[in-house]
Scaffold this motif. Structure first.
Motif, PDB file in Angstrom:
ATOM      1  N   TRP A 190       0.825  -1.208   0.000  1.00 37.79           N
ATOM      2  CA  TRP A 190       0.000   0.000   0.000  1.00 37.79           C
ATOM      3  C   TRP A 190       0.861   1.262   0.000  1.00 37.79           C
ATOM      4  O   TRP A 190       0.579   2.239  -0.692  1.00 37.79           O
ATOM      5  N   GLU A 191       1.930   1.223   0.767  1.00 37.67           N
ATOM      6  CA  GLU A 191       2.760   2.405   0.945  1.00 37.67           C
ATOM      7  C   GLU A 191       3.844   2.540  -0.133  1.00 37.67           C
ATOM      8  O   GLU A 191       4.570   3.532  -0.156  1.00 37.67           O
ATOM      9  N   ASN A 192       3.967   1.575  -1.030  1.00 32.84           N
ATOM     10  CA  ASN A 192       5.018   1.595  -2.053  1.00 32.84           C
ATOM     11  C   ASN A 192       4.401   1.527  -3.444  1.00 32.84           C
ATOM     12  O   ASN A 192       4.341   0.464  -4.071  1.00 32.84           O
ATOM     13  N   LEU A 193       3.951   2.656  -3.950  1.00 33.67           N
ATOM     14  CA  LEU A 193       3.268   2.678  -5.239  1.00 33.67           C
ATOM     15  C   LEU A 193       4.177   2.269  -6.401  1.00 33.67           C
ATOM     16  O   LEU A 193       3.688   1.833  -7.441  1.00 33.67           O
ATOM     17  N   ASP A 194       5.478   2.391  -6.214  1.00 32.36           N
ATOM     18  CA  ASP A 194       6.373   2.009  -7.300  1.00 32.36           C
ATOM     19  C   ASP A 194       6.350   0.502  -7.567  1.00 32.36           C
ATOM     20  O   ASP A 194       6.789   0.039  -8.622  1.00 32.36           O
ATOM     21  N   GLU A 195       5.781  -0.270  -6.636  1.00 35.98           N
ATOM     22  CA  GLU A 195       5.673  -1.714  -6.845  1.00 35.98           C
ATOM     23  C   GLU A 195       4.580  -2.076  -7.850  1.00 35.98           C
ATOM     24  O   GLU A 195       4.462  -3.230  -8.250  1.00 35.98           O
ATOM     25  N   ILE A 196       3.771  -1.090  -8.251  1.00 31.95           N
ATOM     26  CA  ILE A 196       2.712  -1.342  -9.234  1.00 31.95           C
ATOM     27  C   ILE A 196       3.304  -1.605 -10.609  1.00 31.95           C
ATOM     28  O   ILE A 196       2.850  -2.503 -11.335  1.00 31.95           O
ATOM     29  N   ILE A 197       4.319  -0.867 -10.985  1.00 28.59           N
ATOM     30  CA  ILE A 197       4.710  -0.766 -12.388  1.00 28.59           C
ATOM     31  C   ILE A 197       5.360  -2.025 -12.937  1.00 28.59           C
ATOM     32  O   ILE A 197       4.989  -2.509 -14.015  1.00 28.59           O
ATOM     33  N   SER A 198       6.321  -2.567 -12.244  1.00 33.78           N
ATOM     34  CA  SER A 198       7.082  -3.693 -12.810  1.00 33.78           C
ATOM     35  C   SER A 198       6.201  -4.898 -13.120  1.00 33.78           C
ATOM     36  O   SER A 198       6.226  -5.407 -14.256  1.00 33.78           O
TER      37      SER A 198
ATOM     38  N   PHE B  15       0.078   5.385 -15.715  1.00 32.77           N
ATOM     39  CA  PHE B  15       0.030   5.314 -17.172  1.00 32.77           C
ATOM     40  C   PHE B  15       1.313   5.868 -17.792  1.00 32.77           C
ATOM     41  O   PHE B  15       1.849   5.308 -18.758  1.00 32.77           O
ATOM     42  N   ASP B  16       1.822   6.952 -17.235  1.00 35.97           N
ATOM     43  CA  ASP B  16       3.056   7.535 -17.751  1.00 35.97           C
ATOM     44  C   ASP B  16       4.214   6.549 -17.613  1.00 35.97           C
ATOM     45  O   ASP B  16       5.025   6.381 -18.544  1.00 35.97           O
ATOM     46  N   ALA B  17       4.293   5.867 -16.474  1.00 31.50           N
ATOM     47  CA  ALA B  17       5.363   4.883 -16.279  1.00 31.50           C
ATOM     48  C   ALA B  17       5.221   3.706 -17.238  1.00 31.50           C
ATOM     49  O   ALA B  17       6.217   3.192 -17.759  1.00 31.50           O
ATOM     50  N   LEU B  18       3.981   3.278 -17.484  1.00 34.52           N
ATOM     51  CA  LEU B  18       3.758   2.188 -18.438  1.00 34.52           C
ATOM     52  C   LEU B  18       4.181   2.599 -19.845  1.00 34.52           C
ATOM     53  O   LEU B  18       4.808   1.819 -20.579  1.00 34.52           O
ATOM     54  N   MET B  19       3.841   3.823 -20.249  1.00 36.55           N
ATOM     55  CA  MET B  19       4.224   4.292 -21.571  1.00 36.55           C
ATOM     56  C   MET B  19       5.744   4.346 -21.717  1.00 36.55           C
ATOM     57  O   MET B  19       6.293   3.984 -22.762  1.00 36.55           O
ATOM     58  N   GLN B  20       6.419   4.778 -20.668  1.00 34.81           N
ATOM     59  CA  GLN B  20       7.872   4.846 -20.718  1.00 34.81           C
ATOM     60  C   GLN B  20       8.505   3.463 -20.752  1.00 34.81           C
ATOM     61  O   GLN B  20       9.572   3.276 -21.349  1.00 34.81           O
ATOM     62  N   THR B  21       7.830   2.502 -20.137  1.00 35.52           N
ATOM     63  CA  THR B  21       8.395   1.155 -20.027  1.00 35.52           C
ATOM     64  C   THR B  21       8.149   0.309 -21.268  1.00 35.52           C
ATOM     65  O   THR B  21       9.064  -0.352 -21.770  1.00 35.52           O
ATOM     66  N   ILE B  22       6.907   0.305 -21.777  1.00 36.09           N
ATOM     67  CA  ILE B  22       6.601  -0.582 -22.903  1.00 36.09           C
ATOM     68  C   ILE B  22       6.192   0.152 -24.174  1.00 36.09           C
ATOM     69  O   ILE B  22       5.963  -0.482 -25.199  1.00 36.09           O
TER      70      ILE B  22
END
Length: 394
Positions: free
Chosen positions: A103-111, A137-144
């Motif tokens: 819950w407290e670590n939103l960066d765990e969503i992206i990978s 969404f921005d992180a997803l666009m940058q990743t894939i």
């Protein structure tokens, strides 16, 4: 125990124990979505609206402010939720896999989400969904890559608009509870009470008769405050010979059938009575026009012609009806269809709409009356049971 152990313990004892409908109902919904995806040549569909996720899986929680998403492909359904929501996911959702993030670590969503989506070149999203967070969404666009994503919000909207038999049953049960809550509240109205007092009576009746947590709490306003759209009870004392506006909607399996009523503490004035008559005429016109083959625009145009001679007197939202179904706070509006001018979609049997006919004189008063209705071959038929009268509270 950590949230992995928590999830596994629930999976062994209560998995899908609170699934709102049968597995076959969800399978039918899923097949419709996958067929539409194939027609659009979408390899994956990324859903972030809580009601969309609920529609396809049954997943529900009152904590809808926490990010969640569903990835739908032809092969599987994967639900990603915060660690604190994994228990609710196990108990309420029909999916192939549940992925948690702290819950407290939103960066765990992206990978993990990027890994899920990476194999698919064409990914549908609803870019107008409040649940689609720009950071994700921005992180997803940058990743894939940005070019993999395309707008597909209407895909599920088109399916959700037409209700199944079990959805109609849930809406009918919501309507029953809504009726009871409004009747208890309106019968309690007396001068000297506050709008909070009336809302409290209604809320108690809604909960006692089976409502879940509501997508919108009961709405009660009086006097000049009715003339302001979307304000609510605020400790105002009800005066003699003034109108009181109420709008309630019980939740049953997350489905809501709202209704509006208006009371008067005394005898209705000629102006109030005439406004009630106009609201009723608008309602009858809409119900007569809301039949398969006619468009949303045609129904709106027919009602608008009745309203036109008094357009300068009243404020009206311009939307004569909106679709309702399964929904979560902060609104019971489904958002899949609106009866308004320029909306050219045709009606189909078993579409369900709330017809919020509220005419407001800014700074003075207003009258609001409504029913939730279902479209049939003969026109729209009410699910809620409004008497379309101004209740005179003595």
């Amino acid at each position: 125990m950590d949230y992995y152990q928590y999830r596994e313990a629930l999976a062994e004892t209560l998995a899908q124990s609170e699934l709102p409908f049968s597995a076959s109902e969800y399978q039918t919904r899923l097949e419709k979505v996958r067929l539409a995806m194939a027609h659009r040549q979408l390899g994956a569909l990324l859903l972030t609206d809580p009601a969309d996720i609920n529609y396809l899986t049954g997943y529900h929680t009152f904590e809808v402010s926490v990010y969640a998403c569903l990835v739908c492909t032809q092969e599987r359904l994967v639900l990603q939720v915060a660690s604190i929501e994994t228990g609710a996911a196990v108990v309420t959702a029909r999916v192939d896999e549940i992925i948690g993030y702290r819950w407290e670590n939103l960066d765990e969503i992206i990978s993990p989400l990027s890994d899920l989506l990476a194999p698919y070149q064409n990914i549908g999203i609803d870019s107008w969904s409040a649940g689609l967070r720009f950071g994700v969404f921005d992180a997803l666009m940058q990743t894939i890559g940005r070019d993999r994503f395309s707008e597909a919000g209407e895909l599920l909207d088109n399916i959700r608009l037409v209700k199944s038999s079990v959805e109609l049953e849930a809406l009918q049960e919501s309507a029953r509870i809504t009726d009871l809550g409004l009747e208890a509240a309106i019968q309690s109205i007396r001068p000297g009470m506050t709008d909070n007092d009336i809302a409290a009576v209604g809320a108690k009746a809604l909960l006692e008769n089976g409502s879940e947590f509501m997508s919108l709490q009961p709405i009660v306003t009086s006097g000049h405050r009715i003339g302001v759209i979307h304000v609510n009870h605020k400790r105002r004392v009800i005066q003699p010979n003034e109108p009181v506006f109420l709008e309630f909607g019980a939740a049953f399996q997350r489905y809501t059938a709202p209704m509006m009523r208006t009371a008067v503490t005394g005898t209705a004035s000629p102006a109030l009575a005439a406004t009630r008559d106009l609201c009723h005429s608008l309602f009858e016109s809409l119900c007569a026009t809301m039949r398969p083959g006619n468009t949303f625009d045609q129904a709106a145009q027919a009602a608008d012609a009745l309203l036109a001679p008094q357009r300068d007197k009243f404020f009206f939202s311009g939307v004569f009806g909106y679709s309702v179904g399964a929904q979560f706070p902060p609104s019971w509006v489904e958002g899949t269809g609106y009866i308004a001018k320029g909306q050219m979609r045709p009606f189909e049997a078993n579409m369900v709409f709330h017809l919020p006919l509220c005419l407001r004189v800014p700074g003075k008063w207003g009258v609001g009356l409504s029913d939730t209705v279902v479209v049939t071959e003969q026109g729209a038929k009410p699910l809620t049971q409004n008497d379309w009268q101004l209740f005179e509270a003595r």
